[in-house]
Scaffold this active site. Structure first.
Site, PDB file in Angstrom:
ATOM      1  N   GLU A 120      25.679   0.890  -0.448  1.00 45.66           N
ATOM      2  CA  GLU A 120      25.970   0.204  -1.665  1.00 45.66           C
ATOM      3  C   GLU A 120      26.824  -0.945  -1.173  1.00 45.66           C
ATOM      4  OE1 GLU A 120      26.889   3.286  -4.383  1.00 45.66           O
ATOM      5  OE2 GLU A 120      24.897   3.497  -4.976  1.00 45.66           O
ATOM      6  N   ASP A 137      20.977  10.971  -6.653  1.00 46.60           N
ATOM      7  CA  ASP A 137      22.488  10.848  -7.023  1.00 46.60           C
ATOM      8  C   ASP A 137      22.971  11.309  -8.314  1.00 46.60           C
ATOM      9  OD1 ASP A 137      24.786   9.646  -7.051  1.00 46.60           O
ATOM     10  OD2 ASP A 137      24.590   7.634  -7.592  1.00 46.60           O
ATOM     11  N   GLU A 191      29.317  11.913 -14.203  1.00 47.91           N
ATOM     12  CA  GLU A 191      28.699  10.382 -14.346  1.00 47.91           C
ATOM     13  C   GLU A 191      27.421  10.445 -15.013  1.00 47.91           C
ATOM     14  OE1 GLU A 191      28.204   8.518 -10.614  1.00 47.91           O
ATOM     15  OE2 GLU A 191      27.281   6.766 -11.612  1.00 47.91           O
TER      16      GLU A 191
HETATM   17  C1  GCU Z   1      26.848   6.310  -7.406  1.00 45.14           C
HETATM   18  C2  GCU Z   1      28.007   5.979  -8.235  1.00 45.14           C
HETATM   19  C3  GCU Z   1      29.073   4.902  -7.490  1.00 45.14           C
HETATM   20  C4  GCU Z   1      29.668   5.465  -6.341  1.00 45.14           C
HETATM   21  C5  GCU Z   1      28.446   6.133  -5.417  1.00 45.14           C
HETATM   22  C6  GCU Z   1      28.804   6.912  -4.055  1.00 45.14           C
HETATM   23  O1  GCU Z   1      26.060   5.496  -6.896  1.00 45.14           O
HETATM   24  O2  GCU Z   1      27.400   5.216  -9.421  1.00 45.14           O
HETATM   25  O3  GCU Z   1      29.911   4.471  -8.476  1.00 45.14           O
HETATM   26  O4  GCU Z   1      30.352   4.552  -5.513  1.00 45.14           O
HETATM   27  O5  GCU Z   1      27.498   6.961  -6.192  1.00 45.14           O
HETATM   28  O6  GCU Z   1      28.659   7.985  -4.015  1.00 45.14           O
HETATM   29  O7  GCU Z   1      29.306   6.452  -3.177  1.00 45.14           O
END
Ligand code: GCU
Length: 660
Positions: free
Chosen positions: A268, A347, A375
């Protein structure tokens, strides 16, 4: 900011049955952790039994005796509690075992369980029992639903009374490691490994150490560039390796109680070894080599996938990514590297299959990562007790070997003989008075700790324990709260996205229904609904994800007929008219579960209302307010999901209920 004591809220007992034990204590060990254990026993004696506990001059005079023994069956973190002739002996090979034994005894005191004749031995299932806080240095918390951070504020590290209260709470349920900063390491958080924050972090680590907890930090893989001024973070570049070596030497000198680091790389948008054409083993190993002389551990996350997908592309499958990226590296990581694997391949959805990496990897240390920050499960505004889900995950047979093949076996080290492994939870805490926003969300924090210590404990049993410790030992309260907790995950699953499909949420903040919110987006999270049906084909004809499992599970998931129905839409595209084992069509199942789920929330609310006057008013009101919201919000979910699928399929509800 004030804070409460959650399940460590002690209430004075009226009876005097157990006073005799708490009159005098004798500890054979004088280490800081053993001193903490004695202090905790004293506090419990004072606040629960109203006795002032004194130090005994020898074991023979004591009502409670803390003994260090040499017994591998107990180990350094395990403990034995034994009552004989008016004396309770807490034995362990190590001080942490004595502390956990003391908290176990206190728990029995809170629950008013008999101490006479007590004889129990408990050893932790997992070597590492961690909390991962996603706290940022400005005080915000990524996916935080309980206020702000109590570790950071205004780019500074906070060390105060609450630091100790946190450590105490965590240790009371067996947590022995804590990562205090967000895995997305940006800005000043990159500098946590420098001198600048050394003093405060050392102080924090010393408080943690009193409770047997090791401090961990999340690390920025690009630190050699951002801090070191190098023009690369290439793990195979000698200068980069040398920079890490120096940096590790410095930080472990400054913070001797540091356990190591957690790393989110190539994930990400975070930097990682892919930039340099290197593998994740190269990336993790350069850090591991630098940390090894100090006993440091590198925990490397497997949440690596393409987050720039094209929704038109039906072959790329995010679910496959963890396995595709990490299986080829099995056996290539240093001994002090642990791969941290999210429980499912996507996730933290309300329902996912177990990640295919768990049971795939055979020669790599592994940690199971779960998320108690809710979440995707109601953000601590909805009640959602997650321990039953974690129990299913832990009990899942991977068929990776003839014998001990469950996820619990793998992450405990039983399957492959590993010593560095365990469980981690993305934490649900913040600086709200009650720590977790929703009072009932504390059951997830408590339950996670207790479960990671003892994976064979039951979800109901842990709920009862938590309720009794938190609200006092009133049978009606305990039973009612347990009932609500045990209904909550199934209810949430029913009124949100059906049969393992997930993701029908509002983008970014992830709260509330939005069926197409992620359907034409880049995140690889699709439901592929059309007028005939919905679901992702992950069989051989589809993305092939099902084939990443060992044969027994691959065969099961591959075939629509044998695929567990709760995961049907995760693995297959299914027509609305397909008949499930219940005899219902898929579309009717969607309608029915959504009505049921919203109905379950009404029942939970009625159950909670029956407790008015039986628990402190402040707590009663806080929960009541959230349940009122959950009641309305579950209807919103019900109506949006049902309406969406009615409009797609144009098949009416057999029961003629209102769909819009
Ligand atoms: C999810 C989450 C993010 C987090 C990511 C992770 O995508 O929405 O906020 O950073 O997981 O586990 O790194």
């Amino acid at each position: 900011m004030s804070y409460e004591n959650a399940w460590l809220t002690y209430r004075m007992r009226q009876d005097s049955r157990d006073k005799k034990y708490f009159s005098k204590v004798y500890a054979e060990d004088e280490s800081i952790v053993a001193v903490t254990a004695v202090k905790e026993l004293e506090r419990a004696g004072r606040e629960i039994l109203g006795v002032r506990m004194e130090q005994a001059g020898c074991a023979a005079e004591a009502g409670i005796c803390l003994r260090l023994v040499s017994d591998p069956a107990i180990g350094e973190e395990g403990y034995q509690l034994r009552e004989e002739e008016g004396c309770i002996t807490i034995s362990s090979e190590g001080a942490r075992g004595l502390l956990y034994g003391s908290f176990a005894l206190i728990r029995r005191l809170q629950m008013e369980l008999p101490l006479e004749g007590l004889c129990m031995l408990e050893t932790p299932s997992n070597p590492l029992r961690m909390l991962n806080h996603w706290d940022n240095m400005d005080g915000s918390i990524e996916r935080g639903y309980s206020g702000n951070s109590f570790f950071f504020k205004d780019e500074k590290v906070i060390v105060d009374e609450r630091t100790r209260a946190y450590a105490r709470m965590a240790a009371s349920v067996g947590i022995n490691a804590s990562v205090i900063n967000n895995v997305n390491v940006r800005g000043n958080a990159t500098k946590l490994i420098t001198e600048e924050y050394g003093k405060e972090l050392r102080e924090m680590s010393e408080i943690f150490a009193e409770y047997g907890i090791r401090l961990f930090l999340s690390l920025n893989f690009a630190a050699p560039m951002e801090l070191g001024g190098l023009d690369s973070a290439d793990p195979l570049d000698g200068q980069v390796a040398a920079w890490w070596k120096d940096t590790m030497e410095d930080i472990f000198r400054r913070i001797p109680n540091l356990g190591g680091f957690l790393v989110k790389a190539d994930s990400e948008g975070r930097p990682g070894p892919f930039t340099y054409g290197r593998t994740h083993a190269d990336g993790a190993n350069v850090l591991a080599d630098a940390a090894a002389p100090y006993g440091g551990i590198i925990i490397w996350r497997c949440f690596v996938y393409n987050c720039q997908q094209d929704w038109r592309d039906r072959k790329t499958d995010r679910a496959r990514a963890g396995y595709d990226n990490f299986m080829p590296l099995d056996g290539k990581f240093r001994d002090n590297v642990i791969l941290q694997i999210k429980n499912g391949p996507m996730d933290f959805q309300v329902r996912e299959p177990v990640s295919s990496l768990l049971g795939g990897l055979t020669d790599t240390n592994q940690i199971l990562e779960v998320q108690i920050a809710q979440e995707y499960t109601g953000q601590q505004r909805h009640v959602c007790y997650l321990i039953p889900m974690f129990k299913e995950i832990l009990g899942f047979h991977t068929y990776c070997c003839g014998g001990q093949d469950t996820v619990a076996d793998i992450v405990s080290g039983r399957t492959w003989g590993q010593k560095s492994c365990g469980m981690a939870a993305v934490a649900n805490t913040g600086n709200d008075d009650n720590w977790t926003g929703h009072d009932l969300a504390a059951a997830n924090l408590y339950g996670f700790g207790r479960l990671s210590f003892q994976t064979d404990a039951g979800a109901r049993e842990l709920a009862e324990e938590w309720a009794a410790c938190t609200f006092g030992n009133d049978r009606v309260v305990t039973e009612t709260v347990t009932k609500i907790l045990m209904m909550s995950w199934p209810a949430y699953e029913k009124y949100t996205a059906p049969l393992g499909i997930g993701w029908m949420v509002n983008p970014n903040h992830h709260y509330g229904p939005n069926v197409d919110g992620y359907e034409y987006d880049r995140w690889g999270t699709y439901h592929r609904a059309d007028h005939l049906g919905l679901g992702i084909d992950r069989s051989r004809q589809g993305t092939g994800y099902a084939q990443q499992y060992r044969k027994e599970n691959a065969d099961l998931y591959e075939d629509i007929k044998t695929c567990p129905e709760e995961l049907l839409l995760f693995f297959h595209y299914i027509p609305y008219t397909y008949r499930l084992k219940s005899g219902k069509t898929l579309i009717q199942h969607i309608y029915d579960t959504h009505f049921e789920g919203a109905g379950d929330v009404e029942s939970m609310d009625i159950l909670w209302s029956s407790l008015e006057g039986k628990i402190p008013e402040r707590v009663y009101k806080r929960v009541k307010e959230r349940l009122e919201h959950q009641k309305e919000h579950s209807k919103e979910w019900r109506d949006q999901i049902n309406t969406y699928f009615f409009r797609k399929s144009m098949i009416p509800d057999e029961k003629g209920r209102q769909i819009y």
